[in-house]
Write an enzyme that holds these catalytic residues in place. Structure first.
Site, PDB file in Angstrom:
ATOM      1  N   ASN A  48       0.855  -1.184   0.000  1.00 50.58           N
ATOM      2  CA  ASN A  48       0.000   0.000   0.000  1.00 50.58           C
ATOM      3  C   ASN A  48       0.897   1.242   0.000  1.00 50.58           C
ATOM      4  OD1 ASN A  48       0.667   0.721   2.766  1.00 50.58           O
ATOM      5  ND2 ASN A  48      -0.790  -0.822   3.460  1.00 50.58           N
ATOM      6  N   GLU A  52       3.214   1.677   3.058  1.00 49.99           N
ATOM      7  CA  GLU A  52       4.367   0.778   3.074  1.00 49.99           C
ATOM      8  C   GLU A  52       5.424   1.214   2.063  1.00 49.99           C
ATOM      9  OE1 GLU A  52       1.941  -3.323   4.277  1.00 49.99           O
ATOM     10  OE2 GLU A  52       2.077  -2.676   2.182  1.00 49.99           O
ATOM     11  N   ASP A  67      -4.971  -8.860   1.144  1.00 54.58           N
ATOM     12  CA  ASP A  67      -4.958 -10.288   0.817  1.00 54.58           C
ATOM     13  C   ASP A  67      -5.822 -10.559  -0.411  1.00 54.58           C
ATOM     14  OD1 ASP A  67      -3.407 -10.789   3.092  1.00 54.58           O
ATOM     15  OD2 ASP A  67      -5.168 -11.124   4.351  1.00 54.58           O
TER      16      ASP A  67
END
Length: 338
Positions: free
Chosen positions: A209, A212, A280
């Site tokens: 993301n 990050e 995920d």
């Protein structure tokens, strides 16, 4: 961009013949669900009257659940403890997701199964309790895992590294897994951790993301220009086929390195109820659809739509083929012409 309905159905048919290996940190998610009617006399905190509870797969386990939900067969590599939580996690995996032959678990006598307990009242999370010990794998454990991986990797079309930085994916194991994938010509995708960010060399795609990616580069990523610069900078260091940065309410951005092309896909979420597990869902659907014949851009569009569906559900939720097709149709991304 639109995806032809006939091509989507052809891809759906291929999913059942596709096998994806998931390697990473397994987590058991526990939900205690109830209501609040008073404040505790012992401290200024709500008293939750628990009326039900459930256990689901978290971490890389949620990736496996997402594969199963869209009709893809999974192979699972991970670690659990010799405890009740480990028994529950293994039972859920074998009941809903994978066969015994495709479940390769390292069972530790000293490291407990990672357990995250969320207390929910009136559709709101009151608190979360984490029980975990983050201990890296030992060299002899890594060696045994690689022996088993060399056999199982022959059965799959793609490998997902689901890295939650809980000790299973050590730097040396990450590099060994990627080298093996490249040698076997398997698609390898990564849901990364910042601490390992530049270890994921020569992969197909990484899906951080924007927080990050920004943390890994030491800068804030806010505009499209920031994102594009970050994708190029990261890609120069790890040489993937593509980079994907998910951006919350701004959707996602994808960079194809060889053609030097960017795609900015807006978010499609109507209502955000719970973002747990959205990452995920993104990497799972992307990997499965690319492995089944979609282009990078097409698979990214499907993964973006899928994430928009799951954030409207409670907990680490999953998405189905019918939900994906309906969402593509409603959003105008489905070409229904013959």
């Amino acid at each position: 961009m639109k995806i032809k309905k006939s091509f989507l159905h052809q891809t759906f048919a291929k999913l059942s013949k596709t096998k994806v290996l998931v390697i990473g940190d397994l987590i058991l998610d526990e939900y205690l669900i109830g209501s609040v009617e008073r404040i505790s006399p012992e401290a200024p905190v709500p008293v939750v009257w628990v009326r039900s509870e459930k256990h689901t797969l978290g971490g890389s386990g949620n990736v496996v659940q997402n594969l199963t939900s869209i009709g893809v067969n999974g192979i699972v590599f991970g670690r659990i403890g010799l405890d009740r939580a480990g028994e529950q996690l293994e039972s859920i995996l074998m009941t809903n997701s994978v066969t015994k032959e495709d479940l390769v678990l390292l069972k530790s006598k000293t490291i407990p199964t990672i357990l995250k307990t969320r207390v929910i009242a009136s559709h709101q999370q009151v608190c979360r309790v984490d029980r975990e010990e983050i201990v890296p794998l030992q060299p002899n454990e890594e060696k045994e895992i690689l022996i088993q991986l060399r056999e199982k990797i022959k059965e799959c079309e793609a490998v997902i590294l689901s890295d939650y930085d809980k000790g299973y994916l050590t730097p040396s194991l990450i590099q060994s897994v990627i080298s093996l994938c490249n040698a076997e010509k398997k698609i390898v995708t990564v849901d990364p951790q910042v601490s390992h960010f530049f270890l994921y060399q020569n992969i197909h795609i990484m899906t951080p993301n924007h927080h990050e990616a920004g943390k890994a580069l030491g800068k804030k990523l806010q505009t499209d220009a920031d994102i594009e610069s970050a994708c190029r900078e990261i890609a120069d260091k790890i040489t993937p086929d593509a980079m994907m940065i998910t951006r919350g309410e701004k959707g996602m951005s994808i960079y194809e390195r060889k053609s030097d092309v960017f795609y900015h896909i807006p978010t499609v979420a109507k209502e955000v109820f719970d973002v747990t597990g959205a990452g995920d869902t993104v990497i799972t659907t992307y990997t499965a659809f690319v492995a089944s014949g979609m282009s990078i851009k097409e698979a990214a569009l499907v993964s973006n739509v899928s994430a928009g569906i799951v954030v409207g559900k409670l907990g680490a939720a999953t998405v189905t083929q019918s939900e994906i097709e309906e969402a593509l149709r409603i959003l105008g991304y489905l070409d229904e012409a013959a």
